[in-house]
Scaffold this active site. Sequence first.
Site, PDB file in Angstrom:
ATOM      1  N   HIS A 163      10.720  16.207 -10.091  1.00  0.00           N
ATOM      2  CA  HIS A 163      10.489  15.136 -11.081  1.00  0.00           C
ATOM      3  C   HIS A 163      11.233  13.860 -10.703  1.00  0.00           C
ATOM      4  O   HIS A 163      11.565  13.053 -11.566  1.00  0.00           O
ATOM      5  CB  HIS A 163      10.925  15.561 -12.490  1.00  0.00           C
ATOM      6  CG  HIS A 163      10.452  16.916 -12.892  1.00  0.00           C
ATOM      7  ND1 HIS A 163       9.265  17.138 -13.562  1.00  0.00           N
ATOM      8  CD2 HIS A 163      10.984  18.152 -12.661  1.00  0.00           C
ATOM      9  CE1 HIS A 163       9.116  18.438 -13.760  1.00  0.00           C
ATOM     10  NE2 HIS A 163      10.135  19.081 -13.211  1.00  0.00           N
ATOM     11  N   SER A 284      11.174 -11.978   3.486  1.00  0.00           N
ATOM     12  CA  SER A 284      10.500 -12.697   2.403  1.00  0.00           C
ATOM     13  C   SER A 284      10.567 -14.182   2.711  1.00  0.00           C
ATOM     14  O   SER A 284      11.541 -14.660   3.299  1.00  0.00           O
ATOM     15  CB  SER A 284      11.215 -12.399   1.088  1.00  0.00           C
ATOM     16  OG  SER A 284      11.044 -13.467   0.182  1.00  0.00           O
ATOM     17  N   LYS A 290      15.953 -10.425   1.952  1.00  0.00           N
ATOM     18  CA  LYS A 290      14.999  -9.325   1.868  1.00  0.00           C
ATOM     19  C   LYS A 290      14.693  -8.668   3.206  1.00  0.00           C
ATOM     20  O   LYS A 290      14.683  -9.298   4.256  1.00  0.00           O
ATOM     21  CB  LYS A 290      13.686  -9.804   1.239  1.00  0.00           C
ATOM     22  CG  LYS A 290      13.754 -10.020  -0.254  1.00  0.00           C
ATOM     23  CD  LYS A 290      14.189  -8.804  -1.042  1.00  0.00           C
ATOM     24  CE  LYS A 290      13.083  -7.831  -1.304  1.00  0.00           C
ATOM     25  NZ  LYS A 290      12.130  -8.256  -2.306  1.00  0.00           N
ATOM     26  N   GLU A 297       4.372   0.439   2.734  1.00  0.00           N
ATOM     27  CA  GLU A 297       3.534   0.119   1.562  1.00  0.00           C
ATOM     28  C   GLU A 297       2.061   0.066   1.946  1.00  0.00           C
ATOM     29  O   GLU A 297       1.188   0.522   1.208  1.00  0.00           O
ATOM     30  CB  GLU A 297       3.965  -1.220   0.964  1.00  0.00           C
ATOM     31  CG  GLU A 297       5.372  -1.182   0.385  1.00  0.00           C
ATOM     32  CD  GLU A 297       5.930  -2.575   0.168  1.00  0.00           C
ATOM     33  OE1 GLU A 297       5.625  -3.175  -0.858  1.00  0.00           O
ATOM     34  OE2 GLU A 297       6.647  -3.077   1.044  1.00  0.00           O
TER      35      GLU A 297
END
Length: 472
Positions: A163, A284, A290, A297
Amino acid sequence: MSDTENKGQQMWGGRFAAQPSDIMQSINASIDIDKRMVLQDVAGSRAHADMLAECGIISEEDNEKIQGGLDQVLDEVKAGTFPYRVELEDIHMNVEARLKELIGEPAGRLHTARSRNDQVVTDFRLWVRGALTEAQAGLLALQKVLVRRAGETAETVMPGFTHLQTAQPVTLGHHLLAYVEMAERDRGRLHDAALRLNESPLGAAALAGTGFPIDRDMTAEALGFDRPMANSLDAVSARDFALEALAALSIAATHLSRLAEELVLWTSAQFGFAVLSDEWSTGSSIMPQKRNPDAAELIRAKASLIAGQFASLQGAVKALPLAYAKDLQDDKRLTFEAFDTYGLCVKAMTGMIETVSFNAANMRAAAAKGFSTATDLADYLVREMKMPFRDAHHVTGRIVALAEADGVDLAALPLQKMQTVEPRLTDDVFSVLSVEASAASRQSYGGASPVRVAEQVTLWKTRLGLEADISE
Ligand code: ARG
């Protein structure tokens, strides 16, 4: 007007007085997609022409001219000078039309006892067979990298989750080997799909077979198929080989996506388990600090595209009466895209795993949080105090509540506090409360302990032929 006089005339144009409209041509043409099957198309034509000559359906001289012309076609393809023409619709008619320009009349005999319906699906089976081999090779490369990294991290303790809540300590090597197992099954599925696919539709002609005395075993053998397909209607209309390949690919992509998701989580500041190498990170445009896991992704997103390609093809096939219908033309676009996408994803994942650095200290610290050794305490009560597991579970729950109230881990809770719940406990209990002890104790077959992981790494290295290509 004969075909030789008008090169723009469609090959099937005998009964038509006018040319198709431009829009008709645009919706109908597939050459931009199926030009990728040019090598398969030439191979199929070679095998077919040899067979026609062998069976006395065309002359030896015509066959020699056809083979010579196909050599030239291949040269042009390799040199990048082959003229792909959209008005010729697809790769089959492009090759045949070019052959006619190169050798003249004998080219017109090549299509005897053949239709584009058996021709296209022969080419497509050959293409998918090759693509399945490549996809397996990509997976094997990923497995090798995963096994190497698992070998390095057999003792690295990390939290295991259920979980997404801390459950029990495991080892990073064990976690990585889970993906090696998935990849092995993925490879097996791709392999199985290739075995079942390997029958030749060539010679089924348009749908009913042919009246010419052809030898389908001969063409099947020449193209590396195991046998000719036994039913001509099935041969031209079946696309379950492509569906099966896409299903296997989609499952494999699902596994890549799960691993990608782990990388996204692990590289976040909140987890801090891993840092992707510069090669596999992006920045970024506004936030200078970043370091984004874009490739992970994208793999996550692209797994859905591949699943969609499977669903699209299934949708096209499911309502088609036998035999061929033009709906089937888009099978190639979907399949090519799915294999291209998967090939890219598996390579990106291999690169990320190869170069990611793991933060063992953060993993260990996280493994100690969330009372992750509570099961070890309960097991200890069962073993040492002969408590039934259900009672031990309850006693441990009360000890966890004390630790939680004090804001400390189980290993930091003073013995006296534990004794208020179970007076028989001694200092010995601390021997099972560390995350290292917990992970080390999971020695059942398939368990997370470093010993079992090291064994599995050794097995995998042998199985994947890793010993041979690394110097350790
Ligand atoms: N380009 C077609 C395809 O990919 C080839 C078969 C066309 N057959 C036909 N009867 N129109 O499916």
